[in-house]
Design a protein around this motif. Structure first.
Motif, PDB file in Angstrom:
ATOM      1  N   TYR A 152      35.788  49.432  28.274  1.00  0.00           N
ATOM      2  CA  TYR A 152      35.784  47.983  28.492  1.00  0.00           C
ATOM      3  C   TYR A 152      35.036  47.717  29.796  1.00  0.00           C
ATOM      4  N   LEU A 153      33.871  47.099  29.684  1.00  0.00           N
ATOM      5  CA  LEU A 153      33.006  46.832  30.827  1.00  0.00           C
ATOM      6  C   LEU A 153      33.146  45.370  31.218  1.00  0.00           C
ATOM      7  N   LEU A 154      33.637  45.133  32.421  1.00  0.00           N
ATOM      8  CA  LEU A 154      33.857  43.771  32.879  1.00  0.00           C
ATOM      9  C   LEU A 154      32.627  43.173  33.538  1.00  0.00           C
ATOM     10  N   GLY A 155      31.632  43.992  33.848  1.00  0.00           N
ATOM     11  CA  GLY A 155      30.419  43.479  34.459  1.00  0.00           C
ATOM     12  C   GLY A 155      30.143  44.141  35.789  1.00  0.00           C
ATOM     13  N   ALA A 156      29.034  43.734  36.399  1.00  0.00           N
ATOM     14  CA  ALA A 156      28.623  44.318  37.673  1.00  0.00           C
ATOM     15  C   ALA A 156      29.645  44.009  38.757  1.00  0.00           C
ATOM     16  N   GLY A 157      30.063  45.050  39.481  1.00  0.00           N
ATOM     17  CA  GLY A 157      31.011  44.862  40.572  1.00  0.00           C
ATOM     18  C   GLY A 157      32.458  44.753  40.145  1.00  0.00           C
ATOM     19  N   LEU A 158      32.744  44.807  38.845  1.00  0.00           N
ATOM     20  CA  LEU A 158      34.109  44.715  38.351  1.00  0.00           C
ATOM     21  C   LEU A 158      34.528  46.065  37.771  1.00  0.00           C
ATOM     22  N   PRO A 159      35.838  46.272  37.588  1.00  0.00           N
ATOM     23  CA  PRO A 159      36.279  47.578  37.105  1.00  0.00           C
ATOM     24  C   PRO A 159      35.810  47.882  35.689  1.00  0.00           C
TER      25      PRO A 159
END
Length: 616
Positions: free
Chosen positions: A317-324
């Motif tokens: 699960y990729l939350l986006g750049a800079g997120l977990p």
């Protein structure tokens, strides 16, 4: 006078910077399996200072239970922060030889090491693992010492173990070296009985858990509720990543694991800086928009190596750049959720990343109690809670975010279920968890007043990163500051300056000043607002300067386009080698004509199969 009975309590004399929660544990001594019978008894010591939790069960999957607990032990002790070298012995050697090392330097070195790694500092420790039992199974949660890795092991009742009796609840589990050593001696050909119970006869031990650690624990939980891109991988895909990282060591930046996602195609995993492409063998990406997501801290994925042979599928699960990024290993009879924090510059990017919890919480205490009581009976999703309590979805979401931060709830990102799980015996004070320290609190105070923090210039440096300049006007202190910093391609701060007294006195030796934090937060918020606005015609009319990077992969080669808009001109840079890009500059009579041509060029490149990698 009789001594008061020990109980879990919180105490804090000062709020910043060493604020900590005082927790009292009461564990009985761990008894290792004797090995004299055919049935090994794994007796887990639980906290007797919390409400009683009891479990007696026959283990059905000995290998998964054993290796799962050992993996949690590795995560709990994980600390990838750079440790300062102890040079005291070397300085003493130089003094004996009459070299240039003064007594003052030696004493300063010893004072620093004692303050940073001495006995007083080591009294602050992470919270012991959480052990929860209910009818669905066992949940064990740990959070690493460096506050960057969270893991939750779920053992399914009736599949991983068969319970003979249990008392539902949440307690702490003592992960002693003797327990870990006993786990390594368990073999699959021997039957194992799992017995966990708390006892008030144990010796009480008081520890201080830093509020920043508790805050990070809740923030990772709340981050799991954000919209995420779901990527299906086969276990062999993750194995190939770990094998490649083991065989090679990156000596230059960037050091990211990049996901290239194209709808209808299997995901591509790219290891930087070698640009090694690993094509996934899982199911095709189901998203609607092609994108590139760059994740950091890839070495922490080695913590999954012990459980990877049991995995049937891996969901990322990729939350986006800079997120977990959340990795969920499905092992049929068990599952492991590993959350890797997205920050690469812990003080700065962490602040910008988890700003979502700084405001917007619900103050309806009655509704919060109804939500907690409902989740105590059974785990529910956000939609189910909204329907059951007959409250708007957004209102319920704000209550859940607040309770996640306070540690009363836990969220399973794979199923979307919220479950009651108290982090401590008593609820934490939300005000102590809202900010990391006094500097961050002051930064948010500056941002609370309109126009006190302004971005004056954002300059794209290409491969060198991005330079951000701004002005901070503290009207309460009647001061005006010029602040700037530079971010490299990994999102780390490589250069910073401020005209305030704090920066002139200590530079960055004591971390960023409040004005730098405020400017970083302003930059992150405006970037997020810009990404939302550019999807509408009204928002596009407000854009007068920006740079987008688009890429298209053909086999092993990558063609990249960098399209820059600056008022009345457009700068095009394209090619296969980032060091030798071809350039073309287009000039227009009016800024509106340049903007229309700029977005037309981006749309045309998207139709040709280029992926927007600007925010990766």
């Amino acid at each position: 006078m009789a001594k008061p009975q020990a109980s879990n309590k919180l105490s804090c004399k000062v709020r910043y910077p060493m604020a900590s929660a005082e927790v009292i544990y009461r564990y009985r001594e761990f008894t290792p399996p004797s090995g004299e019978t055919d049935d090994d008894l794994l007796d887990l010591p639980l906290d007797g200072a919390r409400p009683e939790v009891h479990l007696k069960a026959a283990v059905l999957r000995t290998d998964i239970v054993r290796d799962g607990l050992l993996a949690l032990g590795d995560i709990l002790s994980s600390d990838l922060r750079r440790q300062a070298s102890d040079r005291a012995d070397y300085l003493a050697y130089l003094l004996r030889k009459g070299k240039r090392a003064t007594q003052a330097v030696w004493e300063a070195q010893k004072t620093f090491l004692a303050a940073k790694y001495g006995e007083a500092t080591q009294q602050e420790t992470p919270l012991d693992p959480l052990f929860s039992v209910d009818a669905n199974g066992i949940d064990i949660e740990v959070f690493s010492r460096d506050e960057s890795t969270y893991a939750r092991l779920h053992l399914k009742a009736g599949s991983a173990y068969q319970a003979a009796s249990f008392t539902a609840g949440t307690s702490h589990l003592s992960f002693t070296p003797s327990l870990l050593q006993a786990l390594t001696g368990i073999r699959t050909h021997r039957s194992v009985t799992l017995h966990g119970h708390s006892s008030t006869a144990g010796t009480a031990k008081t520890v201080r858990v830093p509020y920043r650690w508790l805050r990070a624990f809740g923030q990772v939980q709340a981050a799991s509720t954000l919209p995420a891109e779901r990527v299906h991988l086969a276990p062999v895909d993750l194995y190939n990543v770990l094998l490649s990282l083991r065989l090679r060591k990156a000596k230059t930046a960037p050091r990211a694991l990049r996901y290239e996602l194209v709808p209808g195609q299997t995901p591509r995993l790219v290891l930087e800086p070698w640009e090694q492409v690993l094509s996934a063998s899982g199911s095709p990406y189901q998203g609607q928009v092609p994108q590139v997501v760059r994740t950091w801290g890839r070495q922490r994925l080695n913590l999954l190596g012990r459980l990877l042979p049991y995995a049937k599928a891996v969901d990322v699960y990729l939350l986006g750049a800079g997120l977990p990024a959340f990795y969920v290993l499905d092992m049929e009879s068990a599952s492991l959720t590993l959350a890797l924090s997205g920050w690469t510059d812990s003080g700065w990017a962490g602040i910008a990343t988890f700003d979502l919890l700084a405001s917007g919480g619900s103050e309806d205490e009655v509704l919060a109690k109804r939500v907690v009581n409902q989740l105590t009976e059974a785990p529910l999703t956000l939609d189910a809670l909204s329907e059951t309590l007959r409250q708007p979805r957004q209102t319920i979401r704000q209550v859940l975010l607040q309770e996640l931060l306070k540690g009363t709830l836990v969220h399973d990102i794979a199923s979307g279920l919220f479950q009651h799980r108290p982090l401590l015996a008593q609820p934490l004070e939300l005000d102590r968890l809202r900010y990391r320290d006094a500097r961050e609190e002051q930064a948010h105070r500056l941002l609370a007043t309109e126009d006190q923090v302004q971005l004056t210039r954002i300059h794209d440096l290409g491969l060198d990163g991005t330079a951000i300049d701004g002005e901070v006007q503290d009207r309460q202190a009647h001061r005006h500051y010029q602040t700037s910093f530079t971010l490299d391609r990994e999102g780390r701060t490589i250069k910073a300056s401020c005209t305030c007294h704090e920066f002139r006195r200590a530079c960055l030796k004591q971390g960023p000043c409040p004005h730098m934090i405020a400017l970083r937060l302003r930059y992150a918020r405006e970037q997020a607002a810009l990404e939302q606005a550019r999807e509408t015609a009204e928002g596009r009319r407000l854009i007068r300067a920006e740079t987008r990077t688009l890429t298209r992969r053909q086999g092993e080669t990558v063609l990249s386009y960098r399209v820059s808009l600056d008022e009345r001109q457009i700068l095009l840079r394209w090619g296969h080698d980032p060091q030798t890009l071809r350039q073309q500059r287009l000039l227009f009579n009016r800024a509106e004509e340049a903007r229309d041509a700029y977005f037309a060029r981006l749309d045309r490149l998207a139709e040709q199969g280029f992926i927007d990698a600007s925010t990766a």
